[in-house]
Design an enzyme around this catalytic site. Structure first.
Site, PDB file in Angstrom:
ATOM      1  N   HIS A  29     -51.485 -23.394 -30.194  1.00 38.66           N
ATOM      2  CA  HIS A  29     -50.313 -24.488 -30.920  1.00 38.66           C
ATOM      3  C   HIS A  29     -50.662 -25.868 -30.290  1.00 38.66           C
ATOM      4  O   HIS A  29     -49.744 -25.858 -28.736  1.00 38.66           O
ATOM      5  CB  HIS A  29     -49.730 -24.445 -30.518  1.00 38.66           C
ATOM      6  CG  HIS A  29     -48.580 -23.758 -31.594  1.00 38.66           C
ATOM      7  ND1 HIS A  29     -48.888 -22.025 -31.413  1.00 38.66           N
ATOM      8  CD2 HIS A  29     -48.293 -24.207 -33.186  1.00 38.66           C
ATOM      9  CE1 HIS A  29     -48.429 -21.910 -32.943  1.00 38.66           C
ATOM     10  NE2 HIS A  29     -47.938 -22.908 -33.607  1.00 38.66           N
ATOM     11  N   ASN A  30     -51.724 -26.664 -29.677  1.00 36.00           N
ATOM     12  CA  ASN A  30     -52.284 -27.332 -28.886  1.00 36.00           C
ATOM     13  C   ASN A  30     -53.194 -28.723 -29.731  1.00 36.00           C
ATOM     14  O   ASN A  30     -52.491 -28.995 -31.390  1.00 36.00           O
ATOM     15  CB  ASN A  30     -53.306 -27.045 -28.249  1.00 36.00           C
ATOM     16  CG  ASN A  30     -54.690 -26.748 -29.216  1.00 36.00           C
ATOM     17  OD1 ASN A  30     -54.808 -27.076 -30.291  1.00 36.00           O
ATOM     18  ND2 ASN A  30     -55.564 -25.275 -28.730  1.00 36.00           N
ATOM     19  N   HIS A  88     -54.682 -27.990 -33.108  1.00 38.65           N
ATOM     20  CA  HIS A  88     -54.276 -27.410 -34.738  1.00 38.65           C
ATOM     21  C   HIS A  88     -53.009 -28.713 -34.804  1.00 38.65           C
ATOM     22  O   HIS A  88     -53.347 -28.710 -36.208  1.00 38.65           O
ATOM     23  CB  HIS A  88     -52.644 -26.831 -33.463  1.00 38.65           C
ATOM     24  CG  HIS A  88     -52.384 -26.794 -34.821  1.00 38.65           C
ATOM     25  ND1 HIS A  88     -53.087 -25.718 -36.259  1.00 38.65           N
ATOM     26  CD2 HIS A  88     -50.553 -26.293 -34.862  1.00 38.65           C
ATOM     27  CE1 HIS A  88     -50.972 -25.431 -36.962  1.00 38.65           C
ATOM     28  NE2 HIS A  88     -50.528 -25.778 -35.634  1.00 38.65           N
ATOM     29  N   HIS A  97     -46.443 -32.761 -34.954  1.00 31.36           N
ATOM     30  CA  HIS A  97     -45.000 -31.746 -35.390  1.00 31.36           C
ATOM     31  C   HIS A  97     -44.776 -30.738 -34.425  1.00 31.36           C
ATOM     32  O   HIS A  97     -44.064 -30.009 -34.392  1.00 31.36           O
ATOM     33  CB  HIS A  97     -45.726 -30.975 -36.893  1.00 31.36           C
ATOM     34  CG  HIS A  97     -46.979 -30.278 -36.680  1.00 31.36           C
ATOM     35  ND1 HIS A  97     -48.152 -30.422 -36.709  1.00 31.36           N
ATOM     36  CD2 HIS A  97     -46.773 -28.899 -37.244  1.00 31.36           C
ATOM     37  CE1 HIS A  97     -48.878 -29.218 -36.550  1.00 31.36           C
ATOM     38  NE2 HIS A  97     -47.892 -28.865 -37.130  1.00 31.36           N
ATOM     39  N   ASP A  98     -46.297 -30.630 -33.530  1.00 36.43           N
ATOM     40  CA  ASP A  98     -46.241 -29.595 -32.595  1.00 36.43           C
ATOM     41  C   ASP A  98     -45.848 -30.150 -31.415  1.00 36.43           C
ATOM     42  O   ASP A  98     -46.468 -29.247 -30.488  1.00 36.43           O
ATOM     43  CB  ASP A  98     -47.189 -28.473 -32.602  1.00 36.43           C
ATOM     44  CG  ASP A  98     -47.039 -27.188 -33.577  1.00 36.43           C
ATOM     45  OD1 ASP A  98     -45.489 -27.054 -33.686  1.00 36.43           O
ATOM     46  OD2 ASP A  98     -47.780 -26.571 -34.299  1.00 36.43           O
ATOM     47  N   ASP A 125     -49.636 -26.659 -42.669  1.00 38.14           N
ATOM     48  CA  ASP A 125     -49.421 -26.045 -41.311  1.00 38.14           C
ATOM     49  C   ASP A 125     -49.667 -24.966 -41.060  1.00 38.14           C
ATOM     50  O   ASP A 125     -50.627 -23.913 -40.368  1.00 38.14           O
ATOM     51  CB  ASP A 125     -47.993 -26.177 -40.908  1.00 38.14           C
ATOM     52  CG  ASP A 125     -48.392 -26.203 -39.567  1.00 38.14           C
ATOM     53  OD1 ASP A 125     -49.033 -26.178 -38.816  1.00 38.14           O
ATOM     54  OD2 ASP A 125     -46.549 -25.222 -39.156  1.00 38.14           O
ATOM     55  N   GLN A 155     -53.952  -9.792 -41.220  1.00 42.28           N
ATOM     56  CA  GLN A 155     -53.936 -10.655 -41.761  1.00 42.28           C
ATOM     57  C   GLN A 155     -54.472 -10.331 -43.614  1.00 42.28           C
ATOM     58  O   GLN A 155     -53.696 -11.297 -43.756  1.00 42.28           O
ATOM     59  CB  GLN A 155     -55.496 -11.752 -41.375  1.00 42.28           C
ATOM     60  CG  GLN A 155     -56.026 -12.225 -40.191  1.00 42.28           C
ATOM     61  CD  GLN A 155     -54.277 -13.516 -39.655  1.00 42.28           C
ATOM     62  OE1 GLN A 155     -54.498 -13.778 -40.147  1.00 42.28           O
ATOM     63  NE2 GLN A 155     -53.767 -12.843 -39.018  1.00 42.28           N
TER      64      GLN A 155
END
Length: 324
Positions: A15-16, A19, A58-59, A192, A243
């Site tokens: 989450h950087n 992303h 968004h993050d 997302d 996954q």
């Protein structure tokens, strides 16, 4: 953009800022694919602009934690936002703090009414990236698909034969006020979580990064004496198996309903099936002590996904470049 980038921490493995770029690029591609077939018929320019700006932020400020951990540890964000989507509330508030800087106010030239509209769209879309809203959005989209199944099936078949998409009757439903917020929120949510529905060379690296962040978070759960949730335990998680499960239970329902309602998004479906097959092959190669029953179970899960995808393709549908 530079101000938004500076707001992202480099500590989270997933989450950087990269992303954020990836999600924004994906969302732009979704709009581009839809507009290539039906310019300005499904999404308005203001809606697209609001969602793209939202995707950039968004993050923003993400600390590499999840809402469960934030709430259980009484983190300052949980206190500030009363345990309700603390991360997403923070992301949204931070975005509008950035926009208060005059040189960063990308909504500044809009009229007062337009600014109210883009703010409302942005707030709802970012708050709905909290996976607590996943099932609600999915159910709303599925209900739309069930209620209008005949029209959707006809539109998909006609598109496969080269007719214009969407037909006027479907356009009216897609822009209806009672459905519009759901569709807009869904678009950002899909972008997302879209990594499993992207080309394998994109899908696999992102999966490894998000799991590494999850495992680091799992270790923080342990340090606080808290139970470690599924997929956050490094020692107990088989990556390919996890996954396949993520695709089967979480991503596939979203991708299938997206492709059913928005025909230009069919390529997501094709990539997702390919990736499920790739993860199954990795699982087969990496698990030496597997039983025949386990192998058959994995194969059956992937086969069911492929069969559902094939059944939708037999009903027609054009990709963004117009190919059948």
């Amino acid at each position: 953009v530079e101000q938004a980038a500076a707001g992202y921490s480099k500590e989270p493995q997933y989450h950087n800022w990269l992303h954020a770029i990836d999600v924004t690029h994906t969302l732009f591609g979704m709009f581009d694919g839809i507009n290539a077939i039906s310019p300005s018929k499904v999404f308005g320019g203001l809606e697209e602009y609001a969602l793209l700006v939202s995707s950039v932020c968004h993050d923003i400020g993400h600390p590499g934690l999840n809402n469960d951990f934030v709430v259980q540890t009484s983190h300052e964000l949980a206190i500030r936002y009363n345990d309700k989507s603390p991360l997403e509330n923070m992301h949204c508030a931070t975005m509008f703090e950035v926009l208060k800087v005059p040189e960063c106010d990308v909504f500044g030239r809009l009229s007062g009414e337009q600014q109210k509209e883009v703010r409302a769209i942005s707030i709802e879309a970012i708050l709905h990236t909290d996976n607590a809203h996943h099932l609600g959005m999915l159910k709303s989209m599925q209900t739309f698909g069930e209620m209008h199944s005949e029209l959707l099936d006809g539109a998909r078949e006609a598109a496969g034969a080269g007719a214009a998409w969407p037909p006027d009757g479907l356009t009216e439903l897609l822009v209806a006020q009672d459905f519009r917020p759901t569709l807009l929120n869904f678009m950002l949510h899909l972008a997302d979580i879209s990594n499993p529905a992207r080309p394998w060379e994109v899908c696999r690296p992102w999966a490894l990064l998000v799991l590494e962040e999850f495992f680091s978070l799992g270790e923080r759960f342990m340090l606080h004496g808290l139970p470690v949730p599924p997929f956050l335990d490094r020692k107990k998680t088989n990556i390919p198996f996890s996954q396949i499960g993520f695709i089967d239970f979480f991503v596939a329902p979203v991708v299938f309903v997206a492709a059913r309602i928005l025909v230009p998004l069919l390529p997501f479906q094709e990539e997702m099936i390919h990736n499920a097959e790739q993860w199954a092959a990795e699982w087969e190669e990496g698990v030496q002590s597997r039983t025949e029953e386990e192998s058959q179970s994995i194969s059956a899960r992937v086969r069911r996904l492929a069969e559902r995808s094939s059944s939708m393709h037999r009903m027609g549908g054009r990709t963004a470049d117009g190919a059948a």
